[in-house]
Design an enzyme around this catalytic site. Structure first.
Site: not given
Ligand code: SAT
Ligand code: MN
Length: 593
Positions: A69, A210-211, A219, A239, A261-263, A265, A286, A378
């Protein structure tokens, strides 16, 4: 068949604007998915993984400039800047629209335009919301098929007059005659725009494939636009993971949790409890949409139909259920390819294979300095692949507790409960993680606050967001609202992490659930209720009393510093610091003096 006039007119308008070579309406069936997947494989855009090792699965490699993102190119576009607030990038809609219309003009030349009707939330459920994504990316179409409920069933609801969010997406790489199509078309960073128009419930995304930039149900719709809808309609779009827990007495409770992020979830959403008799089942990893129903309780649904999870770090040890979920029917992006046509990423196995094809498509040999996978690689897998998915995952479920958390090596104890709902809002507002990046950063040791883990996802002014949370109290009574907790699995001493984490987090969840029943299992501290050790389940856990004391320590001097840091951080609100935060901060100070 699309009969709805608003949708038909919009498709025609975008067809004229973007000038694709053809239009494909998405029906949401298996046959269409396979047809498009096969086309992607034969054109060389996707790689089909070895069906014996990884059935029905694809590998994509993105352009190296398009791997995550892009928050600095994400905009909340409203008439007035104050409606976007201090935490969002704002451009007035009057200024942004002509810029983007110019970019969209002819942007789908030479490409197929997919029209994808989708539902966030089970089709037909009152809490669900509809969208239609128009995109020139087959990758997006395939991913949307997994991540959302798509196709004819949704078209039917739109034909019957249900409203939908218009989601326009183009990779921003028109093909002129004779031009070769790259494997991952996208536009340069300065031409990328991920734009939200909450006043019109509309999303325009340009230049990234991307994503979250491109799968607009996630999101963009389910958090940014939905949070703004929720504010107007009196519910919450958050979230958060959703977890179902059953205790040894067979009593079922549900919790949600928001973490930066990075905890961990996704790991918590798929926890394997380490204590006997407890069962955990996944509902979402999520996003949670939460409503207070007529009985006064708060109910949640997972609006998504799949997992879009970070692959690196996922292993049999850290998350066996995720490993099972990605064993088939999965789209991988930017992981490494093995010689036998399977995938690999960091930590999947202790030792890397001797040879891989890295995420750039180049040979990689064990011992090479570069990484074969991208850190934000991913997997996209259907929820139904998760072995511990709750059977009632499509029903709204009553929430007993809401967890907030972050990575805090110091200061914050393993778990504490807020004194009441408003104090819980304060806890959400101060959550965050300490900056410990491997890169040189002068902010190391400082806390990066990420209120409610929603910093990049609140689709309106953050002051109004906090006040909106507070307004939930007026819809019901305090005793029926979920109880709010702050957890911190990441407290350290000089030997490293104090708490084992992973499956042992169930011990904390057990205490939390007992708290929601008002069990006298706590001790009071200035920051909230802490576990009383007589009631905290440490059975069969090898952990010293010293470490437990340290895990639950609330140190006055450290907290006086924390209060200063919060005061400082609250400057982002300018003159609009919500009253509830002012009051709670002042109460916290008083409790320490
Ligand atoms: O790329 S996403 O926004 O779907 C995933 C994320 O950043 O948490
Ligand atoms: Mn997320």
């Amino acid at each position: 068949m699309i009969k709805n006039k608003i949708l038909r007119d919009w498709i025609e308008e975008i067809n004229t604007l973007c000038q694709p070579k053809e239009i494909v309406i998405w029906h949401g069936n298996e046959e269409q998915y396979q047809t498009i997947a096969d086309q992607e494989v034969s054109s060389g855009k996707a790689i089909r993984l070895n069906p014996e090792l990884r059935p029905n699965s694809l590998l994509y490699r993105s352009d190296p400039s398009d791997v995550a993102r892009v928050e600095k190119r994400t905009f909340i576009s409203t008439k007035k800047e104050e409606n976007a607030g201090p935490t969002n990038n704002w451009i007035s809609s009057d200024e942004l629209k002509p810029i983007m219309l110019d970019l969209y003009s002819g942007s789908m030349r030479g490409r197929t335009m997919y029209v994808i009707p989708f539902s966030m939330g089970p089709v037909g459920l009152e809490m669900s919301r509809l969208g239609v994504e128009i995109t020139d990316s087959a990758y997006v179409a395939l991913n949307m098929q997994i991540m959302t409920r798509t196709g004819d069933e949704v078209t039917e609801l739109i034909n019957n007059g249900q409203s939908f969010v218009k989601c326009l997406h183009s990779v921003g790489y028109p093909l002129q005659a004779g031009m070769e199509d790259p494997k991952w078309p996208c536009a340069p960073i300065e031409k990328k725009y991920i734009s939200h128009f909450p006043e019109e419930n509309m999303i325009w995304s340009y230049g990234s494939g991307y994503g979250g930039n491109a799968l607009l149900g996630k999101k963009c719709l389910a958090l940014r636009i939905a949070s703004s809808m929720a504010q107007k309609e009196g519910w919450l779009a958050e979230h958060m993971l959703i977890l179902k827990l059953t205790n040894p007495e067979n009593e079922v409770k549900y919790i949600t949790g928001a973490f930066p992020s990075a905890c961990g979830k996704t790991n918590l959403a798929m926890i394997n409890p380490s204590i006997d008799g407890w069962k955990a089942e996944t509902i979402g990893d999520d996003i949670a949409w939460m409503h207070i129903k007529d009985d006064g309780k708060m109910y949640a649904i997972n609006p998504e139909a799949g997992f879009f999870g970070v692959a690196p770090g996922t292993s049999k040890k850290s998350n066996p259920n995720a490993i099972a979920a990605v064993s088939k029917d999965t789209i991988f992006t930017n992981v490494a390819l093995t010689d036998d046509g399977d995938v690999w990423w960091k930590d999947l196995s202790k030792e890397a294979p001797d040879h891989l094809i890295d995420w750039h498509g180049n040979d990689w040999y064990k011992g090479d300095e570069s990484r074969p996978d991208h850190p934000n690689a991913r997997f996209t897998s259907p929820l139904t692949n998760c072995p511990i998915l709750a059977e009632n995952y499509e029903e709204p479920v009553p929430i007993s507790a809401i967890l907030f958390g972050g990575r805090r090596p110091t200061t914050i104890p393993l778990v504490h409960q807020s004194f009441d709902f408003e104090h819980g809002i304060f806890l959400g507002s101060i959550m965050g993680s300490e900056i410990t990046a491997a890169t040189i950063d002068e902010n190391i040791g400082k806390v990066r606050r990420d209120p409610f883990a929603m910093l990049p996802f609140i689709g309106y002014n953050i002051s109004d967001y906090i006040n909106h949370w507070q307004s939930m109290k007026e819809k019901t009574t305090e005793d029926l609202l979920p109880k709010i907790f702050y957890v911190n699995w990441f407290r350290k001493d000089e030997d490293g992490f104090l708490w084992p984490g992973f499956g042992d987090n169930i011990r904390v969840l057990k205490w939390i659930l007992e708290r929601t029943e008002n069990k006298e299992n706590y001790q009071t501290s200035p920051i909230g209720y802490l576990p009383s050790l007589d009631y905290f389940d440490l059975s069969n856990l090898d952990i010293s009393q010293d470490k437990i004391d340290e895990l639950l320590k609330v140190d006055k001097d450290v907290w006086l510093d924390e209060i200063k840091s919060i005061e400082n951080y609250y400057h982002i609100y300018g003159d609009h610091l919500p009253r509830v935060l002012k009051k709670e901060l002042s109460n916290l100070k008083k409790r320490f003096i």
